[in-house]
Design a protein around this motif. Structure first.
Motif, mmCIF file in Angstrom:
data_model
loop_
_atom_site.group_PDB
_atom_site.id
_atom_site.type_symbol
_atom_site.label_atom_id
_atom_site.label_comp_id
_atom_site.label_asym_id
_atom_site.label_seq_id
_atom_site.Cartn_x
_atom_site.Cartn_y
_atom_site.Cartn_z
ATOM 1 N N PRO A 192 0.823 -1.221 0.000
ATOM 2 C CA PRO A 192 0.000 0.000 0.000
ATOM 3 C C PRO A 192 0.852 1.264 0.000
ATOM 4 N N GLU A 193 0.249 2.342 -0.515
ATOM 5 C CA GLU A 193 0.899 3.641 -0.405
ATOM 6 C C GLU A 193 1.108 3.978 1.068
ATOM 7 N N GLU A 194 2.084 4.832 1.329
ATOM 8 C CA GLU A 194 2.497 5.102 2.710
ATOM 9 C C GLU A 194 1.346 5.613 3.573
ATOM 10 N N THR A 195 0.487 6.465 3.004
ATOM 11 C CA THR A 195 -0.628 6.989 3.794
ATOM 12 C C THR A 195 -1.553 5.868 4.253
ATOM 13 N N LEU A 196 -1.812 4.893 3.382
ATOM 14 C CA LEU A 196 -2.639 3.744 3.782
ATOM 15 C C LEU A 196 -1.956 2.935 4.874
ATOM 16 N N ASN A 197 -0.639 2.846 4.807
ATOM 17 C CA ASN A 197 0.093 2.101 5.834
ATOM 18 C C ASN A 197 0.093 2.815 7.181
ATOM 19 N N GLN A 198 -0.228 4.085 7.171
ATOM 20 C CA GLN A 198 -0.388 4.802 8.437
ATOM 21 C C GLN A 198 -1.790 4.610 9.008
ATOM 22 N N ILE A 199 -2.749 4.282 8.111
ATOM 23 C CA ILE A 199 -4.144 4.191 8.538
ATOM 24 C C ILE A 199 -4.522 2.803 9.029
ATOM 25 N N TRP A 200 -4.214 1.759 8.233
ATOM 26 C CA TRP A 200 -4.793 0.455 8.564
ATOM 27 C C TRP A 200 -4.345 -0.107 9.916
ATOM 28 N N PRO A 201 -3.113 0.145 10.383
ATOM 29 C CA PRO A 201 -2.782 -0.378 11.716
ATOM 30 C C PRO A 201 -3.588 0.277 12.839
ATOM 31 N N GLN A 202 -4.220 1.431 12.550
ATOM 32 C CA GLN A 202 -5.021 2.104 13.576
ATOM 33 C C GLN A 202 -6.441 1.557 13.670
ATOM 34 N N LEU A 203 -6.818 0.712 12.716
ATOM 35 C CA LEU A 203 -8.179 0.177 12.723
ATOM 36 C C LEU A 203 -8.307 -0.905 13.793
ATOM 37 N N GLU A 204 -9.188 -0.678 14.719
ATOM 38 C CA GLU A 204 -9.446 -1.658 15.775
ATOM 39 C C GLU A 204 -10.837 -2.241 15.537
ATOM 40 N N LEU A 205 -10.856 -3.509 15.158
ATOM 41 C CA LEU A 205 -12.113 -4.150 14.775
ATOM 42 C C LEU A 205 -12.485 -5.232 15.777
ATOM 43 N N GLU A 206 -13.708 -5.155 16.246
ATOM 44 C CA GLU A 206 -14.240 -6.257 17.034
ATOM 45 C C GLU A 206 -14.595 -7.393 16.076
ATOM 46 N N PRO A 207 -14.616 -8.635 16.560
ATOM 47 C CA PRO A 207 -15.108 -9.722 15.698
ATOM 48 C C PRO A 207 -16.553 -9.419 15.276
ATOM 49 N N LEU A 208 -16.754 -9.185 13.992
ATOM 50 C CA LEU A 208 -18.051 -8.752 13.500
ATOM 51 C C LEU A 208 -18.682 -9.854 12.659
ATOM 52 N N PRO A 209 -19.866 -10.316 13.023
ATOM 53 C CA PRO A 209 -20.516 -11.354 12.229
ATOM 54 C C PRO A 209 -20.859 -10.831 10.839
ATOM 55 N N GLY A 210 -20.549 -11.636 9.838
ATOM 56 C CA GLY A 210 -20.921 -11.289 8.475
ATOM 57 C C GLY A 210 -19.911 -10.480 7.708
ATOM 58 N N ILE A 211 -18.945 -9.830 8.381
ATOM 59 C CA ILE A 211 -17.954 -9.039 7.657
ATOM 60 C C ILE A 211 -17.019 -9.993 6.910
ATOM 61 N N GLU A 212 -17.051 -9.919 5.588
ATOM 62 C CA GLU A 212 -16.280 -10.844 4.761
ATOM 63 C C GLU A 212 -14.956 -10.242 4.298
ATOM 64 N N ARG A 213 -14.935 -8.932 4.133
ATOM 65 C CA ARG A 213 -13.727 -8.285 3.636
ATOM 66 C C ARG A 213 -13.821 -6.801 3.930
ATOM 67 N N ILE A 214 -12.676 -6.157 4.111
ATOM 68 C CA ILE A 214 -12.659 -4.704 4.216
ATOM 69 C C ILE A 214 -11.711 -4.154 3.154
ATOM 70 N N GLU A 215 -12.097 -3.041 2.595
ATOM 71 C CA GLU A 215 -11.291 -2.408 1.550
ATOM 72 C C GLU A 215 -10.984 -0.979 1.970
ATOM 73 N N LEU A 216 -9.740 -0.589 1.804
ATOM 74 C CA LEU A 216 -9.295 0.755 2.141
ATOM 75 C C LEU A 216 -8.705 1.380 0.895
ATOM 76 N N ARG A 217 -9.256 2.534 0.484
ATOM 77 C CA ARG A 217 -8.838 3.194 -0.757
ATOM 78 C C ARG A 217 -8.392 4.618 -0.444
ATOM 79 N N LEU A 218 -7.357 5.057 -1.164
ATOM 80 C CA LEU A 218 -6.790 6.389 -0.959
ATOM 81 C C LEU A 218 -7.082 7.269 -2.155
ATOM 82 N N GLY A 219 -7.585 8.495 -1.904
ATOM 83 C CA GLY A 219 -7.929 9.420 -2.968
ATOM 84 C C GLY A 219 -6.801 10.359 -3.331
ATOM 85 N N ALA A 220 -7.109 11.288 -4.241
ATOM 86 C CA ALA A 220 -6.091 12.175 -4.801
ATOM 87 C C ALA A 220 -5.481 13.113 -3.773
#
Length: 411
Positions: free
Chosen positions: A160-188
């Protein structure tokens, strides 16, 4: 499995599509081994056996190739996200070019296919504007392991681009039923959009203490959890609206290179009609439309069609047909001079390909993310009266086996 099958020496001879290399077992069967290079001798363990071939797990590289290097990532070889970190980037490009040629020869039946050198990515690391994760049962972010659906938790990723690498480690997710995938996209402008893809209709509670848009995507539709449900992406100075559900190329610099290549090989003028099939949000149409008489887009994704309408709104010579190519093309009453097709990995449906041939554009540009299905469809197009003029691979995905290819065919 007996001891002989657990500990086999294999001479690795050639790369194959999918990230593996091929060798021969003592009984003559082909064996496919990941994380190896041509010319290496490897000790392997068979994990799958068929009558004519087998697949193996790499145990040890007994005789390494000169091109072998130490992988950068601690998860390499366990996580299934990368396939070529064990070799330098120049060798990766050679492998991908060889694979494209091999697929066109073996599947496409093309003798001496006109394959140019692979266009390298300006960045071999930290190039992805979009990253897709899976979630472990205890809420940890990870990728699926090689050849499995088992999620491997990760603590680092170098794609991932550096900005995404600063964001995703900060995501704290509880075990969520039904969540199959998460996508993180960076804009201009370095704004980020998180999409939670779920089979559960109920959206989870969501909050972060930093700026982040987020949406919940489920069979019930889209629910905005924070911010906006789209990003603005910039290609060659032009801004594109891209919704959470819409596809967009993950390597921005290479997307620009592909657009420039397409514009360079097409002979566009104010008398031309261009058919843009699988047009998405309008990446190619937006640059083609101002140069021609008529631009016709065909797209199945409703969100991409909505984005296309916004991104091409300034032009009066643009039309958009919403539906599957195999349903739209047979009923299309138009005589295009040029057809640009950019299908998904599975390639073109046979009905769509036959209808395209029936429309008889003089020039076809085929943008492919899978050299095997490209080769299959090129074979059909050649049988339909087209000649393969040139094939240019673009490396949008360094460190992986994936390769984008643009083929030019003419009558």
């Amino acid at each position: 499995m007996n001891e002989k099958q657990d500990n086999i020496l294999v001479e690795v001879t050639a790369p194959v599509y999918g990230g593996e290399c091929i060798g021969r077992l003592p009984d003559g069967r082909a064996v496919f081994v990941p994380y190896t290079l041509p010319g290496e001798q490897a000790r392997v363990e068979l994990v799958e056996e068929k009558r004519g071939f087998a697949r193996a797990r790499l145990l040890e590289v007994v005789r390494p190739a000169a091109e072998r290097i130490a992988p950068r990532c601690a998860h390499y070889g366990v996580c299934g996200g990368c396939h070529y970190q064990h070799t330098d980037y120049a060798t990766q490009l050679k492998i991908k070019g060889r694979v494209v040629r091999d697929q066109l020869e073996r599947i496409g039946g093309v003798t001496n296919p006109p394959v140019a050198e692979v266009v390298p990515s300006p960045a071999a690391w930290n190039y992805r504007n979009t990253i897709q994760f899976h979630i472990t049962s205890d809420g940890k972010i990870g990728y699926q392991g090689w050849g499995t659906h088992r999620v491997v938790p990760i603590s680092e990723c170098h794609l991932p681009e550096e900005t995404l690498n600063q964001i995703w480690p900060q995501l704290e997710l509880e075990p969520l039923p039904g969540i199959e995938r998460i996508e993180l996209r960076l804009g201009a402008e370095d704004e980020a959009l998180l999409a939670l893809e779920s089979s559960d209709l109920a959206a989870p509670e969501f909050s972060v203490d930093f700026s982040l848009s987020a949406v919940h995507l489920s069979p019930a539709g889209k629910l905005i959890l924070a911010g906006d449900d789209y990003l603005l992406m910039k290609i060659n100075g032009r801004v594109f609206k891209v919704s959470a559900e819409s596809f967009f190329q993950v390597n921005t610099a290479q997307a620009e290179a592909m657009v420039n290549h397409v514009l360079g090989v097409l002979q566009l003028d104010e008398n031309k009609t261009v058919l843009d099939v699988y047009c998405g949000v309008g990446l190619f149409s937006a640059f083609i439309a101002p140069r021609i008489k008529r631009c016709i887009g065909v797209e199945l994704s409703e969100s991409a069609c909505d984005d296309y309408a916004v991104n091409l709104d300034e032009f009066n010579n643009v039309e958009l047909y919403i539906g599957a190519a195999e349903e739209i093309l047979p009923g299309l009453n138009v005589q295009p001079d040029i057809a640009l097709v950019d299908p998904p990995r599975a390639g073109m449906e046979r009905a769509a390909l036959d209808a395209l041939i029936h429309l008889q554009p003089r020039t076809i540009v085929y943008v492919s993310c899978d050299p095997a299905t490209l080769a299959r469809d090129v074979k059909r197009l050649v049988a339909g009266g087209y000649h393969l003029e040139q094939v240019t691979p673009f490396d949008l995905f360094p460190q992986t086996y994936h390769v984008e290819t643009i083929a030019l065919l003419k009558k």
